[in-house]
Enzyme design. Structure first.
Site, PDB file in Angstrom:
ATOM      1  N   LYS A   1       0.621  -1.279  -0.185  1.00  0.00           N
ATOM      2  CA  LYS A   1      -0.084   0.776  -0.341  1.00  0.00           C
ATOM      3  C   LYS A   1       0.750   0.909   0.331  1.00  0.00           C
ATOM      4  CE  LYS A   1      -4.055  -2.761   2.365  1.00  0.00           C
ATOM      5  NZ  LYS A   1      -4.598  -2.924   3.663  1.00  0.00           N
TER       6      LYS A   1
ATOM      7  N   GLN B   1      -4.771  -1.634   9.199  1.00  0.00           N
ATOM      8  CA  GLN B   1      -4.623  -2.859   9.065  1.00  0.00           C
ATOM      9  C   GLN B   1      -5.189  -3.647   9.947  1.00  0.00           C
ATOM     10  OE1 GLN B   1      -3.693  -3.215   5.979  1.00  0.00           O
ATOM     11  NE2 GLN B   1      -3.770  -5.451   5.969  1.00  0.00           N
TER      12      GLN B   1
ATOM     13  N   ASP C   1     -10.943   3.233   3.764  1.00  0.00           N
ATOM     14  CA  ASP C   1     -11.949   1.890   3.959  1.00  0.00           C
ATOM     15  C   ASP C   1     -12.783   1.287   3.791  1.00  0.00           C
ATOM     16  OD1 ASP C   1      -9.623  -0.527   4.501  1.00  0.00           O
ATOM     17  OD2 ASP C   1      -9.006  -0.309   5.991  1.00  0.00           O
TER      18      ASP C   1
HETATM   19  N1  GUN Z   1      -6.442  -6.508   6.187  1.00  0.00           N
HETATM   20  C1  GUN Z   1      -7.472  -7.117   5.307  1.00  0.00           C
HETATM   21  N2  GUN Z   1      -7.544  -6.364   4.112  1.00  0.00           N
HETATM   22  C2  GUN Z   1      -7.653  -5.011   4.935  1.00  0.00           C
HETATM   23  C3  GUN Z   1      -8.218  -4.227   4.153  1.00  0.00           C
HETATM   24  O1  GUN Z   1      -8.297  -3.954   3.145  1.00  0.00           O
HETATM   25  N3  GUN Z   1      -8.001  -3.072   5.099  1.00  0.00           N
HETATM   26  C4  GUN Z   1      -8.156  -2.911   5.973  1.00  0.00           C
HETATM   27  N4  GUN Z   1      -7.745  -1.428   7.100  1.00  0.00           N
HETATM   28  N5  GUN Z   1      -6.983  -4.089   6.635  1.00  0.00           N
HETATM   29  C5  GUN Z   1      -7.233  -5.191   6.037  1.00  0.00           C
END
Ligand code: GUN
Length: 297
Positions: free
Chosen positions: A54, A98, A121
């Site tokens: 990311k 995350q 998100d």
């Molecule tokens: N953990 C796995 N996928 C995601 C996601 O799309 N967003 C977040 N915040 N954590 C994750």
């Protein structure tokens, strides 16, 4: 029929190029550089890989990246305080914490602390409520990526029967809402659904997001259906050597490709779209926060 493969990797690259173009316009015309803050707690290897990806892609499209790696001993109160600090930081347009978080921290408490307009998100209850009521919130990245691929592949989806398998807050429920907005007739199936095969058999569109390796079989799928596989299952692959794993989806790809009209592969389907949509959401958030309306995503 042999299905055409929907190339999520190529589509994600197109989205990133568009995001980069928009970021460049925001910088030159409005002196706005979108910023994304990513918070990771602890050192889970899979989360670390996602987060690094990311950060790398955020920088590649010209946005500012803020990275906070916090120890897994952090208290819920301290993590919430960090989020609140980012809520009022003008350089930060999007905040992503995350998941999963360590067991002693309530994920809902942390998500609800994120300012809804910075919740890239789309997990905050305000954003899920806006999605459910047809409002303009932030849409979760994975279902948004699936929707963009479906729109690109099928165009108008009005009146089509869609089955979503899996009722998670992150994928299944928002995916069902998005398909409903597309005027599909939506069935949201889950682990207690009776006769899942017959539900799937009726569907023009199948979105599998259940986390069970190769659950959806070829003879479950209607001829000519479009099948989107959100699954990312790491299963043991002793044939590749001791301790080796391979990535599988929730769809038995080799069987379903013989029945469907369109199918996403794993890897290279939904996966790359998720991060591309995170970057897209960050641009959306930056535009809304600066009341800029003319950027087209
Ligand atoms: N953990 C796995 N996928 C995601 C996601 O799309 N967003 C977040 N915040 N954590 C994750």
């Amino acid at each position: 029929m042999t299905a055409q493969i929907i190339d999520g990797k190529a589509f994600a690259a197109e989205i990133r190029a568009k995001v980069a173009e928009n970021v460049s316009t925001l910088k030159s015309k409005y002196a706005v550089t979108p910023g994304l803050a990513v918070v990771i707690v602890g050192e889970d290897p899979a989360s670390t890989i996602y987060v690094n990806s990311k950060i790398k892609q955020t920088v590649e499209v010209g946005m500012k990246s803020f990275h906070f790696a916090l120890p897994d001993t952090i208290s819920e109160a301290d993590l919430v305080a960090k989020v609140k600090e980012l809520n009022v930081d003008n350089r930060v347009n999007g905040i992503l914490v995350q998941l999963p978080l360590p067991k002693h921290i309530k994920e809902a408490a942390v998500i609800e602390a994120i300012a809804p307009e910075k919740d890239v998100d789309g997990f905050h209850v305000i954003n899920s409520g806006l999605l459910a009521t047809g409002g303009k919130g932030m849409v979760p990245c994975t279902p948004l990526g699936c929707l963009l691929m479906l729109q690109d592949t099928l165009g108008d989806m009005s009146g089509k029967k869609a089955v979503v398998i899996g009722r998670s807050n992150i994928v299944g429920k928002p995916m069902a809402q998005l398909l409903l907005q597309e005027n599909c007739t939506v069935t949201l199936a889950h682990s207690r659904t009776k006769d899942l095969a017959s539900e799937v058999k009726q569907a023009d569109i199948v979105v599998a997001a259940v986390g069970v390796s190769e659950l959806v079989k070829g003879d479950w799928v209607k001829d000519g259906a479009t099948v989107i596989d959100v699954g990312m299952n790491r299963i043991a692959a002793p044939e590749r050597g001791e301790g080796k794993v391979r990535l599988t989806g929730d769809v038995a790809f080799d069987e379903v490709i013989e029945k469907a009209a369109y199918i996403t592969p794993v890897p290279g389907g939904v996966g790359p779209m998720t991060i591309a949509c995170l970057l897209r959401n960050t641009v959306t958030a930056a535009c809304r926060q600066a009341s800029i309306e003319e950027i087209e995503l």
